[in-house]
Design an enzyme around this catalytic site. Sequence first.
Site, short mmCIF file in Angstrom:
data_model
loop_
_atom_site.label_atom_id
_atom_site.label_comp_id
_atom_site.label_asym_id
_atom_site.label_seq_id
_atom_site.Cartn_x
_atom_site.Cartn_y
_atom_site.Cartn_z
N LEU B 99 -32.44 -60.61 -16.34
CA LEU B 99 -33.08 -61.06 -17.58
C LEU B 99 -34.54 -61.32 -17.24
CD1 LEU B 99 -31.66 -63.65 -20.10
CD2 LEU B 99 -33.97 -63.89 -19.27
N GLY B 107 -45.11 -68.18 -21.90
CA GLY B 107 -45.36 -69.38 -22.69
C GLY B 107 -44.96 -69.28 -24.15
N GLY B 109 -41.76 -68.51 -25.14
CA GLY B 109 -40.33 -68.71 -25.32
C GLY B 109 -39.54 -67.42 -25.38
N GLY B 111 -38.17 -65.73 -22.88
CA GLY B 111 -36.98 -65.83 -22.02
C GLY B 111 -35.84 -66.48 -22.79
N TYR B 147 -32.02 -71.76 -16.68
CA TYR B 147 -30.66 -71.63 -17.22
C TYR B 147 -29.99 -72.99 -17.43
CZ TYR B 147 -30.91 -66.61 -16.34
OH TYR B 147 -31.26 -65.29 -16.37
#
Lengths: 94, 176
Positions: B99, B107, B109, B111, B147
């Site tokens: 991923l 910066g 978001g 991910g 995570y």
Amino acid sequence: MTTLEQSKKEEKLDLLLTTESKQRLQQAATLAGLDLSAFALAAALEKADALLTEQDTRVLSRKQAEQFLSLLDTQEPTEALLNATKRYRSSTND
Amino acid sequence: MTETEPTPSKIAFQKLSASDDRSQFDCGNLELNEYLKKYARQNQDLSLGITYTAKREHEQTILGFYTLSSGQILFQDVPKELTKRLPRYPLPIARIGRLARDLSTKGTGMGELLLMDAFQRVLNVSEAMGIYGIEVVAKDAGAKRFYERYGFQELLDDPLHLFLSLKAIRNAFVSP
Ligand SMILES: CC(C)(COP(=O)(O)OP(=O)(O)OC[C@H]1O[C@@H](n2cnc3c(N)ncnc32)[C@H](O)[C@@H]1OP(=O)(O)O)[C@@H](O)C(=O)NCCC(=O)NCCS
């Protein structure tokens, strides 16, 4: 899982090998009571199955298994997860 | 707080296709860049995992990607009585493989959106496939912290190997 292919064989695989390798394969094939190409195919399929199983299977110890099962019972999402699902909804068109 | 802020364009997630331009993608990690460029399609064709991309609607630039695959969990030295109580054994799981987001999105978001899209996809098939959990192997301590924010927990004696229950994910997605 490894079965000698019963269905019609329509594909061909060429490979180059040294005389020494071929002799070894021939000896082993004779021991196994197979002709060389049947032996080579069966051996390669066995190796392939082992690798494919390994890449999708994770083996856990007893302690890990207990932890894993209790972990799967977690119901409560974290604050960050809750907020993230909302942002995901507004950033995409479902 | 102006009244008419322009609505930011939406993000669309799609299965990686042959026509996608992967050459420009850079997440800062050479191995992951190479994976997208060279191996993602091959793995998809061999059914070893499906890669999904994020793009802005009506645009072609790949902003991020992740790979989903299925897997199973086997227990060593666990009594039969225990495994018999399980709905299925070996236990099917979903796996989020690589991923990564393009550095240009840092910066914003991205991910997080990629992870949510993966969750949504797994949720959609979880019942039919009997999937109770999602596995991810974090690349490093930084990825692990990322995570963990969303509830992933490390496995005993295997600190980069993380799991999250589908129940928690489902509860998050059904909440208004
Ligand atoms: C790991 C990765 C996917 C995170 O994506 P990202 O777009 O940078 O993260 P987001 O912007 O969505 O961040 C979501 C939240 O997680 C936090 N976070 C992100 N990376 C973090 C890290 N390394 N450590 C701690 N927190 C982190 C962010 O601060 C943010 O929290 P906030 O909303 O309170 O600010 C990204 O860094 C990446 O692509 N790295 C290169 C590839 C890689 O290492 N992938 C890991 C594969 S296992």
